[in-house]
Design a protein around this motif. Sequence first.
Motif, PDB file in Angstrom:
ATOM      1  N   UNK A  24      37.779  33.312  36.154  1.00 11.78           N
ATOM      2  CA  UNK A  24      37.164  31.931  36.288  1.00 11.78           C
ATOM      3  C   UNK A  24      37.067  31.258  35.136  1.00 11.78           C
ATOM      4  N   UNK A  25      38.451  31.705  34.149  1.00 14.47           N
ATOM      5  CA  UNK A  25      38.363  31.074  32.861  1.00 14.47           C
ATOM      6  C   UNK A  25      39.454  29.751  33.053  1.00 14.47           C
ATOM      7  N   UNK A  26      39.220  28.677  32.537  1.00  8.41           N
ATOM      8  CA  UNK A  26      40.425  27.638  32.500  1.00  8.41           C
ATOM      9  C   UNK A  26      41.455  27.815  31.963  1.00  8.41           C
TER      10      UNK A  26
ATOM     11  N   UNK B 264      50.563  40.433  36.173  1.00  8.92           N
ATOM     12  CA  UNK B 264      51.214  39.270  36.559  1.00  8.92           C
ATOM     13  C   UNK B 264      50.561  38.372  37.783  1.00  8.92           C
ATOM     14  N   UNK B 265      49.875  39.161  38.508  1.00 11.74           N
ATOM     15  CA  UNK B 265      49.061  38.187  39.756  1.00 11.74           C
ATOM     16  C   UNK B 265      47.516  37.658  38.962  1.00 11.74           C
ATOM     17  N   UNK B 266      47.370  38.050  37.829  1.00  9.20           N
ATOM     18  CA  UNK B 266      46.039  37.468  37.195  1.00  9.20           C
ATOM     19  C   UNK B 266      46.399  36.204  36.886  1.00  9.20           C
ATOM     20  N   UNK B 267      45.478  35.219  37.273  1.00 15.35           N
ATOM     21  CA  UNK B 267      45.640  33.661  36.657  1.00 15.35           C
ATOM     22  C   UNK B 267      45.265  33.668  35.370  1.00 15.35           C
ATOM     23  N   UNK B 268      46.101  33.616  34.191  1.00 14.79           N
ATOM     24  CA  UNK B 268      45.442  33.398  33.116  1.00 14.79           C
ATOM     25  C   UNK B 268      46.410  34.130  32.073  1.00 14.79           C
TER      26      UNK B 268
ATOM     27  N   UNK C 206      40.721  36.628  29.147  1.00 15.60           N
ATOM     28  CA  UNK C 206      40.557  36.689  30.873  1.00 15.60           C
ATOM     29  C   UNK C 206      41.084  38.020  31.409  1.00 15.60           C
ATOM     30  N   UNK C 207      41.929  38.661  30.665  1.00 22.62           N
ATOM     31  CA  UNK C 207      42.514  40.066  31.292  1.00 22.62           C
ATOM     32  C   UNK C 207      42.891  40.835  30.091  1.00 22.62           C
TER      33      UNK C 207
END
Lengths: 326, 629
Positions: free
Chosen positions: A284-286, A200-204, A179-180
Amino acid sequence: MFGINQNCEIALPDTYYTLEDYQSNIPRWCPGCGDNSILTAVQRLCRDEQLAPEKTVFVSGIGCSSRLPHYMGTYGFHGLHGRALPIAEGVKIRRPDLNVFVNMGDGDCCSIGTAHWIHAVRYNMNMTVMLHDNEIYGLTKMQASPTSPQGLVTNTTPKGSYLKPIKPLSVTLGISNVSFVAQVAEWMPELMFEIIKKAYYHKGFSFIRIVQRCPHFTPHVFDDLMNPDSALLLQHEDGLSSSETMLKTYKEQEIHDPSNIDRARELADIDDVLPVGILYRNENIEVYDETRRRQRFVTHKMRKDALETQFDKFLIEPVSGGNGHA
Amino acid sequence: MDKVDTLAKNAPDQTGEKKKVIIKEHIIEIVSDAGEGAQKAGQSFGGISAKAGNGIWTVEIIPAEIQPPPRSKAGGSGNRIRVGSFYITNAGDEADLVVAFNEQSLLGRFESGNLKPDAIVLLEDKWRNHADPDIKKMYRDAIDDLKKTPLRIYEVPMEKECLKIVQNAQRGKNMWALGMLCSVYSRDLESARNEIRLTFAKKGEKVIKPNIDLLESGFQWAEENLDFKFEIPSAGITKPQIVINGNTAIALGVVASGMDVCAMYPITPATSASHFLSEIFENVGGVVHQAEDEIAAAAFAVGASYAGKCAVTITSGPGLALKTEVLGLASMAEIPLVLVDVQRGGPSTGLPTKVEQGDLLMSLFHTHGDAPKIVMAPATIEDCFYAPVTARKIAETFRMPVYILSDANLATGQQPFAKPEFKEEWVAPPFDQSPVPDGKQPYDWDEETGLSTRIIPGQPGGMHTVTGLAHSRQSKVAYEPWTNQEGMENRSKKLAAFQKTLQTPKVNGDDKGDILIVGWGSTKGVIEEAVNIARDQGYSVSSLHIKYLQPMASGIKEIMQRFKKVITVEINYSDSYKDKIFDENNRRYANLALLLRARYLVDVDCWSNVYGQPIKPHSILDLIKERSE
């Protein structure tokens, strides 16, 4: 920024954390070690984003880079060689409220802990992961690492290392749920800071390969790449938008959409230049720590009821008198 | 044990009614090819018997493969059920009656010495006229041979009878066999019907109806065609009981303990605990994390424990070997952790589905350097339930890993025990996350006990980095030689402090005499049964069962010193003193024996084996008789 919630007129936080709040022991790294600049970047991130020190955990493996938590004023877990990621995953599944950072070396991530790296990408838990890649084993005194360039003379490869190096970015980009993925070099402090912040701000699971000099054992392996013309600065409105100075310094640039995984994989595979910036990002990855634990609040009654339900399934209430006959 | 003297006793009398022979206990086995449902039938029969107030112990007979070749001796799958009119604590001696769906599964049990010489055999007869001439011949040859033994063989047209009710007899023969057993043991048919309704409740009437028909058909066939019938009077058990195996008990114990993170990697015979936990854990806010490997499972659990409540990891011997370094870290960094090791035969891949108690010394000593940890071993299925509750509490209080050593015998054995009543105190209170007072250190080792209070992330003012490096009270890397010594001493003191809380185990039998049998773990029931029989026969023998292996309670040495001979009985490898090559200088002792010798300077002998089977009471009885001479 600066801990001030601009939407709120009353409840200003009574604490402002300074850089000193994120400092602890004096680093014992060699003079000129790239780990120092990574430490500075994360301390600055903590300060700028006002991460509460008690709510922040740096988890590491073993090696020079993994001493980093000892030099932070936050919580830290200096774990085992290769096992930083599963420890960090445990912390995160227990405590989603914590900011979790992981620092590990190329031996940690790409050799003894490879299985954990691959699966950590797949779990996609919410954490910021820095691979300090100096392409050598430093703490054990100069042995070839899986990322060492072919031909590198080390104590275990006196005739030059035999194998082609593993490519951390290519591997990461090949794993499902990635995801990143970003890359930067420690001699680009401004860019490094920006990337760690994006991560850091990426969710995942945000994976950053930080190319890092070891002044003692591999002072020259990155000589070619340190020429600003060897860097390929990745720019995009959805990725990084660098300052004028950066754009002037790093003239080789590419507009790269971080959602383009095919191009990301091509970039990861390039040998003669160093693509720096965000190679891939997908929000958009769980996220495993969210999907696996929806229900957290449990009362004694809920626990008792759950047990009773199970007991009932296995319950036998003996009929007094025993054997009746059909 | 009471035996049936002759079948003549059971012959129908003049009224046409079969005489029931009252017996104290029977051991019944049902074996089939894997997937034919013999295990289910055995469990159901156990349940029906327990409801009738009998003491029961059931244990699975498991092949190593999921689908082993059909009709093979080693591929037999099924269940052993010991039913008695008294409280039963182990799987017992050889079987009295066996139901076999093919003659090869029967031969497997017969040749491995699991049947009484004159056991009753109820054998599927469809192979006698099988279309495949090889199979036909195998069957006929086997029967011809077996008929030369004292076995009492009844060939039963199971398939033929089942086909009157269902199209595929493979699905359902087990319930037909259950019906037959219910008749043989004079079970209440309605109770059996209820058992079927319960078993297939999820599947609905469409499945329940044919299964009840099969049950009744088997029952009726046995009533009309078998010339014997038994009754095992109730053991007088009247209180509500739950019947589960040791792995289910551990899973329920984990829920009861309030732990909510379990990290594991699939490994036989431990995995069924995690299967069960996976089904129910989320209802109580828990998560079962199937990690990428054993090391990751342990590290994940340590990470979770570090950040709050204690976590658990469930494994078996090979997994424990892999987790070693992480457990050293947990001990060093004083992070609580509960580890369940459902032991199997070792070393290496060993005997994955079979019982062994070979991980005791490994549990105590596997880490490099000195890494104190607590090791306990449940002795019964009931213990398996309470062990995680106790272990969690100890782990958090003493800040160290607690190992629960179960084994394949407990994992697949079923024994009813009193239904537990949940207590709130089983669950840890929420972690105090208030600010850390000035001057408080992450390792404020108490001078007397070595204990300190944990500081976890989220607590303001408590920021520090835990490390597996030698460290000071501030959790700083130790560069001075005395800091490491101080840390080691304090971590060891915790073990001593915990030891002070342990009670001396009670001796079964007189507290002095000729022989003391010492055991640990799942063998408690069988040792005590054998010792009690020997005592009834006049032998001067007692037994001692040790639940806490590390540390051990005070008083054990004094107990051992009151006996002329001390012998451990264990299911693990030791050199036999009978073999000439072994002498005092090179003989290798069983796990517990070595430990007791080292700790107490008592000349402890041992008797152990690695057949991968539960020990039978009579083999311990033989040992007692032999050593009493």
